[in-house]
Scaffold this motif. Sequence first.
Motif, PDB file in Angstrom:
ATOM      1  N   UNK A   1       0.820  -1.211   0.000  1.00 54.17           N
ATOM      2  CA  UNK A   1       0.000   0.000   0.000  1.00 54.17           C
ATOM      3  C   UNK A   1       0.856   1.264   0.000  1.00 54.17           C
ATOM      4  N   UNK A   2       2.155   1.113   0.203  1.00 60.65           N
ATOM      5  CA  UNK A   2       3.063   2.262   0.284  1.00 60.65           C
ATOM      6  C   UNK A   2       4.060   2.305  -0.873  1.00 60.65           C
ATOM      7  N   UNK A   3       4.095   1.256  -1.690  1.00 60.54           N
ATOM      8  CA  UNK A   3       5.089   1.127  -2.748  1.00 60.54           C
ATOM      9  C   UNK A   3       4.439   0.678  -4.048  1.00 60.54           C
ATOM     10  N   UNK A   4       5.122   0.914  -5.154  1.00 60.13           N
ATOM     11  CA  UNK A   4       4.750   0.339  -6.445  1.00 60.13           C
ATOM     12  C   UNK A   4       5.894  -0.546  -6.909  1.00 60.13           C
ATOM     13  N   UNK A   5       5.566  -1.791  -7.260  1.00 58.97           N
ATOM     14  CA  UNK A   5       6.603  -2.702  -7.733  1.00 58.97           C
ATOM     15  C   UNK A   5       6.645  -2.652  -9.260  1.00 58.97           C
ATOM     16  N   UNK A   6       7.847  -2.660  -9.821  1.00 61.73           N
ATOM     17  CA  UNK A   6       8.027  -2.576 -11.264  1.00 61.73           C
ATOM     18  C   UNK A   6       8.116  -3.959 -11.896  1.00 61.73           C
ATOM     19  N   UNK A   7       7.700  -4.051 -13.129  1.00 62.92           N
ATOM     20  CA  UNK A   7       7.980  -5.234 -13.941  1.00 62.92           C
ATOM     21  C   UNK A   7       9.412  -5.130 -14.444  1.00 62.92           C
ATOM     22  N   UNK A   8      10.031  -6.279 -14.649  1.00 64.44           N
ATOM     23  CA  UNK A   8      11.415  -6.313 -15.145  1.00 64.44           C
ATOM     24  C   UNK A   8      11.443  -7.056 -16.480  1.00 64.44           C
ATOM     25  N   UNK A   9      12.039  -6.418 -17.467  1.00 69.56           N
ATOM     26  CA  UNK A   9      12.187  -7.001 -18.798  1.00 69.56           C
ATOM     27  C   UNK A   9      13.596  -7.570 -18.910  1.00 69.56           C
ATOM     28  N   UNK A  10      13.735  -8.898 -19.015  1.00 70.32           N
ATOM     29  CA  UNK A  10      15.069  -9.497 -19.073  1.00 70.32           C
ATOM     30  C   UNK A  10      15.813  -9.217 -20.371  1.00 70.32           C
ATOM     31  N   UNK A  11      15.126  -8.591 -21.327  1.00 66.14           N
ATOM     32  CA  UNK A  11      15.768  -8.271 -22.596  1.00 66.14           C
ATOM     33  C   UNK A  11      15.070  -8.850 -23.796  1.00 66.14           C
ATOM     34  N   UNK A  12      13.961  -9.552 -23.558  1.00 65.68           N
ATOM     35  CA  UNK A  12      13.236 -10.157 -24.677  1.00 65.68           C
ATOM     36  C   UNK A  12      11.955  -9.409 -25.026  1.00 65.68           C
TER      37      UNK A  12
END
Length: 322
Positions: free
Chosen positions: A219-230
């Motif tokens: 509720x206090x943070x936003x988590x990012x998606x990670x693109x491994x390069x594909x």
Amino acid sequence: MELSHRFSRLALVLVGVLVVTGCRKPRGADVQVDGSSTVFPITEAVAEKLRDEQPDIRVTVAKSGTGGGMKKFGKGEIDICDASREMKSGEADVCTANGIKYDKFMVAYDGIAVCVNPQNDWCQTLTVDQLKQLFSLDSPINTWKDLNEEWPDEEIKLYGPGADSGTYDSFNEQVLGKDTKVRTGYTQSEEDNLLVNGIAQEKYALGYFGFAYYVENSDRLTVLSVDPGDGNPVKPTMETIRDKSYTPLSRPLYIYVSLDSFKQPKVQEFVKFYLDNAAELSKKVGYVPVADEIGEENQAKFNALTGEGSGEAEEAAAEPNA
């Protein structure tokens, strides 16, 4: 979350006190655990449940980081080291030099979460290459605009684990590579709640830590998606961590057990209780339980160490530094 309030407790959790004489280390409890702040919530939960069911076994759990715990473990100062990475060769050498034999058990899976402030409405995904640019020594990246021309021309306030943290080692190995030196001059700490609070209070912040600390503070943070390069970014979840599609930031978590300490019945009982309850409690505190086959391997190894197993079980329990 049932155990949510426990993350904000003191780094050292004392579950009773018992003075034991005649040991190779000063003792303040039947079982002494230190190490990874990432593994800490699971071990803390195990210790507290054990206290409720077997109050005669008294456990201390601390979190000085995987590296800090390994230093104590190699000197014979603790019974168990929580670890968010495998033991390094230099740490194994110290154990050998000091006559410390050990074995390890995989107790859960974790993902390293890359998080930003909830006011950040411009960044939902970063590539592994962008993370490498951001955390490399002498990085030219100082503002969000340096990462993407369309993003704010504001300094990125970076947060991350300290050098004694296994999360620090894992992130650097998977993102930067072994030959890349790490950026300095940003806020680092083995205390994950300090990192969480920093990001939660700073609009232009970015940092990383174990997934469970994001879950606890979603509720206090936003988590990012990670693109491994594909070109296929993945957000960390229980499912993507377990199936390793959240790559390269998924990882196993361990406990390292001194075999000298393991001879003590209460240490042995604590390890047994840990393995019996790791799946349930790891899930409750935001981690991913190990696969059934790993659980079976753990049990076979435990049985061999206690003399209850033979044959294949004994082979599974071969001492890594004996």
